[in-house]
Design an enzyme around this catalytic site. Structure first.
Site, PDB file in Angstrom:
ATOM      1  N   LYS A 110       0.853  -1.205   0.000  1.00 24.75           N
ATOM      2  CA  LYS A 110       0.000   0.000   0.000  1.00 24.75           C
ATOM      3  C   LYS A 110       0.882   1.246   0.000  1.00 24.75           C
ATOM      4  CE  LYS A 110      -4.430  -1.621   0.622  1.00 24.75           C
ATOM      5  NZ  LYS A 110      -4.685  -2.707   1.560  1.00 24.75           N
ATOM      6  N   LYS A 189      -3.115  -9.537  -9.664  1.00 20.10           N
ATOM      7  CA  LYS A 189      -4.034 -10.176  -8.721  1.00 20.10           C
ATOM      8  C   LYS A 189      -5.409  -9.501  -8.793  1.00 20.10           C
ATOM      9  CE  LYS A 189      -5.479 -10.178  -4.094  1.00 20.10           C
ATOM     10  NZ  LYS A 189      -5.655  -9.460  -2.886  1.00 20.10           N
ATOM     11  N   LYS A 192     -10.526  -6.029  -5.241  1.00 21.58           N
ATOM     12  CA  LYS A 192     -11.513  -4.945  -5.223  1.00 21.58           C
ATOM     13  C   LYS A 192     -10.821  -3.598  -5.330  1.00 21.58           C
ATOM     14  CE  LYS A 192     -13.940  -7.476  -1.714  1.00 21.58           C
ATOM     15  NZ  LYS A 192     -13.002  -7.639  -0.602  1.00 21.58           N
TER      16      LYS A 192
END
Ligand code: ADP
Ligand code: TRP
Length: 321
Positions: A110, A189, A192
């Protein structure tokens, strides 16, 4: 054996979620004690629109119920309806070395993507450990991307037990080899948070668009293709048994195959697979009060188990003066 897993209501649920976690959970409930929940505290780390979080939580509940989670057989609830999990998170924070959290891949990913980190994101794995330890789970079915989080849960539990005595069950991860990582339409990958998903219950037109835009390589039609590096093959394979996979690989190896032919087939395969669940899903979606009732009843049952473990943990660290 107690099986437990959770999923974030941080977007619409997709094929990666289904094959790595949801489908297996639904199968487990036939002969195991199953705990399944929607981790909305975790979703707060990425969803800042309150209306959207509410909607996605109910949507995810409808998906699970339509696909076969049976509240008579299993405990199905929303994480924040058992807020004691946040108390256990705090207790466990004190058995969690900073270095452990600093090494978390998902946190580092992230950061690398430019997300400005806050404490919630950093402490995410401790909340996840609390999720699992609060219910004495033996096995946790997840996709491969969660392997490290499970190892962290085990580390935290072992450290706690060594310091304060045997309170927590040390859980085992349950990670399927066959669907270790489902690729998204861009070959990365499926997630969402990457906008590359094929959702379980989208409109047919949307499904068509998503499948037609799965990335493929530029091998000319008249040459054999490589199934092993092809996201389209990996996605199609989710719906095939061993023989079907071999037949599809043979078609890849035979010159003349057009990727667009495979894509058109795949649209029907996905649509037909989820067809039996679509009406059921609509029924749940039209009755949100019923869904809320089911979730709250699940939370009551979850609370009862949580209370036992929380009480033991409070006593072990000395909060029961
Ligand atoms: P997302 O990355 O879409 O937000 P979650 O983190 O909520 O998904 O994951 C829910 C469950 O689905 C986890 O067990 C996770 O391992 C699994 N999962 C999510 N995406 C994939 C994928 N592309 N391939 C395999 N498993 C996945
Ligand atoms: N971190 C998991 C994911 O992103 C979701 C999760 C939260 C979870 N708590 C859990 C999974 C407890 C299993 C058990 O997929």
């Amino acid at each position: 054996m107690r099986i437990l897993s959770g999923i974030q209501p941080s977007g619409q649920l997709h094929l990666g979620n289904y094959f790595a976690m949801m489908k297996r959970m639904i199968e487990f409930q036939e002969d195991h004690e199953l705990f399944c929940f929607l981790v909305n505290y975790h979703a707060l780390t990425t969803v800042t629109d309150s209306e959207l979080l509410r909607k996605q939580t109910l949507d995810a509940a409808c998906d699970f119920l339509a696909l076969g989670i049976d509240p008579e057989k299993s405990i199905f609830w929303v994480q924040s309806d058992v807020p004691q999990v946040t108390e256990l998170t705090w207790i466990l924070s004190n058995s969690t070395p900073m270095g452990l959290l600093e090494r978390a891949h998902s946190y580092k990913d992230k950061l690398a993507k430019g997300v400005s980190p806050n404490h919630g994101l950093f402490a995410y794995p401790v909340l996840m450990a609390a999720d699992i330890l609060l219910y004495g789970a033996d096995r946790v079915p997840v996709g491969k991307d969660q392997k490290q989080h499970l190892e962290m849960t085990r580390d935290i539990a072992i450290r706690f037990n060594q310091t304060y005595g045997e309170v927590f069950v040390i859980p085992e991860p349950d990670i399927p080899d066959s669907v270790a990582l489902v690729p998204g339409i861009d070959g990365q990958k499926m997630s969402k948070s990457y906008g590359n998903t094929i959702d379980l219950f989208c409109e047919r037109g949307v499904l068509k668009k998503r499948v037609m835009s799965v990335v493929t390589d530029a091998t000319p039609i008249e040459e054999p293709k490589n199934p092993d590096t092809c996201a389209l093959f990996a996605i199609y394979s989710l719906f095939l048994d061993e023989k079907g996979r071999k037949d599809l690989a043979d078609r890849y190896h035979t010159p003349g195959l057009k990727y667009s032919t495979i894509k058109k087939e795949l649209i029907d395969v996905i649509w037909n697979y989820f067809e039996p669940y679509r009406t059921k899903r609509q029924e749940f979606a039209q009755d949100p009060e019923r869904v809320r009732r089911i979730l709250l009843q699940g939370a009551d049952k979850a609370q009862a188990v949580a209370a036992t473990y929380l009480q033991k943990a409070r006593a072990a660290v000395g909060l029961n003066y």
